[in-house]
Design an enzyme around this catalytic site. Structure first.
Site, PDB file in Angstrom:
ATOM      1  N   PRO A 122      -4.185  -6.451 -14.490  1.00 39.51           N
ATOM      2  CA  PRO A 122      -3.958  -5.201 -15.230  1.00 39.51           C
ATOM      3  C   PRO A 122      -2.927  -5.363 -16.350  1.00 39.51           C
ATOM      4  CG  PRO A 122      -3.599  -4.931 -12.829  1.00 39.51           C
ATOM      5  CD  PRO A 122      -3.590  -6.397 -13.128  1.00 39.51           C
ATOM      6  N   ASN A 181      -1.722  -7.527  -3.111  1.00 41.47           N
ATOM      7  CA  ASN A 181      -1.221  -6.674  -4.194  1.00 41.47           C
ATOM      8  C   ASN A 181       0.302  -6.599  -4.241  1.00 41.47           C
ATOM      9  OD1 ASN A 181      -1.269  -4.078  -6.000  1.00 41.47           O
ATOM     10  ND2 ASN A 181      -0.211  -3.441  -4.132  1.00 41.47           N
ATOM     11  N   TYR A 241       8.802 -13.448 -14.306  1.00 42.95           N
ATOM     12  CA  TYR A 241       7.703 -12.600 -13.821  1.00 42.95           C
ATOM     13  C   TYR A 241       6.371 -13.170 -14.315  1.00 42.95           C
ATOM     14  CZ  TYR A 241       4.573  -8.660 -13.087  1.00 42.95           C
ATOM     15  OH  TYR A 241       3.497  -7.874 -12.700  1.00 42.95           O
ATOM     16  N   GLY A 296       1.757   3.066  -5.926  1.00 48.87           N
ATOM     17  CA  GLY A 296       1.079   2.489  -7.069  1.00 48.87           C
ATOM     18  C   GLY A 296      -0.334   1.996  -6.815  1.00 48.87           C
ATOM     19  N   ALA A 303       0.820  -1.224   0.000  1.00 50.06           N
ATOM     20  CA  ALA A 303       0.000   0.000   0.000  1.00 50.06           C
ATOM     21  C   ALA A 303       0.846   1.264   0.000  1.00 50.06           C
ATOM     22  CB  ALA A 303      -0.936  -0.011   1.206  1.00 50.06           C
TER      23      ALA A 303
HETATM   24  P1  NDP Z   1       4.789  -0.398  -7.303  1.00 53.95           P
HETATM   25  O1  NDP Z   1       6.232  -0.711  -7.401  1.00 53.95           O
HETATM   26  O2  NDP Z   1       4.356   1.011  -7.420  1.00 53.95           O
HETATM   27  O3  NDP Z   1       4.178  -0.990  -5.951  1.00 53.95           O
HETATM   28  C1  NDP Z   1       4.568  -2.236  -5.438  1.00 53.95           C
HETATM   29  C2  NDP Z   1       4.097  -2.324  -4.008  1.00 53.95           C
HETATM   30  O4  NDP Z   1       4.387  -3.629  -3.504  1.00 53.95           O
HETATM   31  C3  NDP Z   1       4.798  -1.330  -3.114  1.00 53.95           C
HETATM   32  O5  NDP Z   1       3.875  -0.815  -2.178  1.00 53.95           O
HETATM   33  C4  NDP Z   1       5.858  -2.152  -2.419  1.00 53.95           C
HETATM   34  O6  NDP Z   1       6.076  -1.615  -1.134  1.00 53.95           O
HETATM   35  C5  NDP Z   1       5.159  -3.508  -2.320  1.00 53.95           C
HETATM   36  N1  NDP Z   1       6.106  -4.618  -2.278  1.00 53.95           N
HETATM   37  C6  NDP Z   1       6.898  -5.056  -3.268  1.00 53.95           C
HETATM   38  N2  NDP Z   1       7.646  -6.081  -2.861  1.00 53.95           N
HETATM   39  C7  NDP Z   1       7.316  -6.301  -1.551  1.00 53.95           C
HETATM   40  C8  NDP Z   1       7.761  -7.210  -0.573  1.00 53.95           C
HETATM   41  N3  NDP Z   1       8.692  -8.115  -0.853  1.00 53.95           N
HETATM   42  N4  NDP Z   1       7.216  -7.153   0.657  1.00 53.95           N
HETATM   43  C9  NDP Z   1       6.268  -6.231   0.942  1.00 53.95           C
HETATM   44  N5  NDP Z   1       5.797  -5.345   0.050  1.00 53.95           N
HETATM   45  C10 NDP Z   1       6.331  -5.369  -1.183  1.00 53.95           C
HETATM   46  O7  NDP Z   1       4.085  -1.288  -8.431  1.00 53.95           O
HETATM   47  P2  NDP Z   1       2.533  -1.532  -8.794  1.00 53.95           P
HETATM   48  O8  NDP Z   1       1.637  -0.740  -7.952  1.00 53.95           O
HETATM   49  O9  NDP Z   1       2.431  -1.406 -10.240  1.00 53.95           O
HETATM   50  O10 NDP Z   1       2.418  -3.083  -8.426  1.00 53.95           O
HETATM   51  C11 NDP Z   1       1.416  -3.603  -7.579  1.00 53.95           C
HETATM   52  C12 NDP Z   1       1.022  -4.979  -8.084  1.00 53.95           C
HETATM   53  O11 NDP Z   1       0.427  -4.832  -9.375  1.00 53.95           O
HETATM   54  C13 NDP Z   1       2.181  -5.950  -8.244  1.00 53.95           C
HETATM   55  O12 NDP Z   1       1.765  -7.226  -7.804  1.00 53.95           O
HETATM   56  C14 NDP Z   1       2.418  -5.959  -9.752  1.00 53.95           C
HETATM   57  O13 NDP Z   1       2.997  -7.150 -10.175  1.00 53.95           O
HETATM   58  C15 NDP Z   1       1.006  -5.774 -10.241  1.00 53.95           C
HETATM   59  N6  NDP Z   1       0.858  -5.301 -11.607  1.00 53.95           N
HETATM   60  C16 NDP Z   1       1.419  -4.100 -12.006  1.00 53.95           C
HETATM   61  C17 NDP Z   1       1.249  -3.655 -13.299  1.00 53.95           C
HETATM   62  C18 NDP Z   1       1.876  -2.406 -13.826  1.00 53.95           C
HETATM   63  O14 NDP Z   1       1.966  -2.249 -15.062  1.00 53.95           O
HETATM   64  N7  NDP Z   1       2.299  -1.478 -12.992  1.00 53.95           N
HETATM   65  C19 NDP Z   1       0.434  -4.409 -14.249  1.00 53.95           C
HETATM   66  C20 NDP Z   1      -0.080  -5.655 -13.732  1.00 53.95           C
HETATM   67  C21 NDP Z   1       0.103  -6.047 -12.463  1.00 53.95           C
HETATM   68  P3  NDP Z   1       7.478  -1.464  -0.388  1.00 53.95           P
HETATM   69  O15 NDP Z   1       8.525  -1.232  -1.424  1.00 53.95           O
HETATM   70  O16 NDP Z   1       7.262  -0.320   0.562  1.00 53.95           O
HETATM   71  O17 NDP Z   1       7.621  -2.764   0.305  1.00 53.95           O
HETATM   72  C1  8X3 Z   2       2.808  -5.674 -15.381  1.00 57.49           C
HETATM   73  C2  8X3 Z   2       2.360  -5.622 -16.773  1.00 57.49           C
HETATM   74  O1  8X3 Z   2       2.925  -6.375 -19.137  1.00 57.49           O
HETATM   75  O2  8X3 Z   2       4.619  -5.140 -17.907  1.00 57.49           O
HETATM   76  O3  8X3 Z   2       2.389  -6.852 -14.777  1.00 57.49           O
HETATM   77  O4  8X3 Z   2       4.140  -7.409 -17.362  1.00 57.49           O
HETATM   78  S1  8X3 Z   2       3.570  -6.164 -17.847  1.00 57.49           S
END
Ligand code: NDP
Ligand code: 8X3
Length: 250
Positions: free
Chosen positions: A181, A85, A151, A13, A10
């Site tokens: 997404p 998430n 991934y 993103g 949280a």
């Molecule tokens: P961000 O990098 O903006 O956010 C990722 C979040 O996950 C951060 O809050 C981070 O918090 C947390 N996080 C990552 N690794 C860990 C860990 N090991 N332990 C605890 N918290 C963790 O990316 P998004 O918001 O884009 O990603 C959120 C989700 O959406 C992910 O699962 C991603 O795979 C998925 N997603 C993203 C897409 C995109 O294009 N952006 C598309 C499809 C899916 P902190 O670093 O503070 O721990």
């Molecule tokens: C994030 C979207 O297409 O970059 O999951 O893998 S993509």
């Protein structure tokens, strides 16, 4: 109806946008992440709208997950909505050149981390006979692309986990929703490219990507659907996007 929601990842993103959207609904929130400064910032900002409890742990650390979630205050233990998430991509390379540390980070975080949190929260939902788990997967879990093999595999696992969790938990009145997404502009690409801003920016060049709020809007729709409706699986692509790899760039 005010329901207790726990959101992993949280601090930025998509997870942060979901936290904002849930705060607007005045859901009591348990917000998780690793970065303490971000957790404090989100606690202060969203704390003006609703109750916010923050937990700092790495989802890959099984003992830390168990300890943090076992230590929830009594009045926040009965989590109604779990949004799994937290996750990221690390690196973009063909399999023969992949970095094993990156693979560990993705498989341990995106898959096992999701499982650890679910293991801590789902028994309480089973006990009370209600709940909703929303797993943030990806278009990458449905379509494998070159250089993204691990991934994509981690997100394909999330797809399977969503399906299996739905089979296991529906008899207990628990809904399981899978959200996939496409390209969302967040910190995702900065993490994938290890802080290389120009590489990260190129991912979103020449088209309008999804925003984290677009995904949060869908999650609100999912968790506020009436009891007789389960949104089992939803894919959201950018308007210019036709698949994981086909994006119409100007
Ligand atoms: P961000 O990098 O903006 O956010 C990722 C979040 O996950 C951060 O809050 C981070 O918090 C947390 N996080 C990552 N690794 C860990 C860990 N090991 N332990 C605890 N918290 C963790 O990316 P998004 O918001 O884009 O990603 C959120 C989700 O959406 C992910 O699962 C991603 O795979 C998925 N997603 C993203 C897409 C995109 O294009 N952006 C598309 C499809 C899916 P902190 O670093 O503070 O721990
Ligand atoms: C994030 C979207 O297409 O970059 O999951 O893998 S993509």
């Amino acid at each position: 109806m005010s329901r207790i929601a726990l959101i992993t990842g949280a601090t930025s993103g998509i997870g942060h946008a979901i936290a904002e959207a849930f705060a607007a609904l005045e859901y009591p929130l348990i917000l998780c992440g690793r970065r303490p400064d971000r957790l404090e910032e989100v606690r202060q900002t969203l704390g003006r709208r609703t109750r916010v409890h923050t937990l700092q742990f790495d989802v890959r650390d099984r003992a830390a997950v168990e300890q943090a979630l076992a230590g929830l205050p009594d009045d926040l233990k009965a989590v109604d909505i779990l949004v799994n998430n937290a996750g990221n991509a690390h690196g973009l390379a063909p399999i023969q050149e992949g970095d094993v540390d990156d693979w560990d980070a993705m498989l341990d975080g995106n898959v096992k981390g999701l499982l650890y949190v679910t293991k801590a929260i789902s028994p309480g939902m089973v006990e009370k006979g209600s709940g909703h788990i929303v797993n943030i997967s990806s278009i990458a879990g449905k379509q494998t692309y070159a250089n993204g093999t691990v991934y994509c595999a981690s997100k394909a696992a999330v797809e399977a986990l969503s399906e299996g969790m739905r089979l296991d938990l529906t008899p207990y009145g628990i809904k399981v929703s899978n959200v996939a997404p496409g390209a969302v502009e967040t910190e995702f690409s900065m993490v994938r490219f290890k802080g290389d801003e120009s590489r990260a920016a190129k991912v979103y060049e020449g088209f309008t990507p999804l925003t984290a709020k677009d995904i949060a809007d869908a999650v609100v729709y999912i968790v506020t659907a009436p009891p007789h409706v389960t949104i089992s699986d939803i894919t959201l692509l950018a308007g210019a996007q036709a698949s994981a790899t086909s994006i119409n760039r100007k």
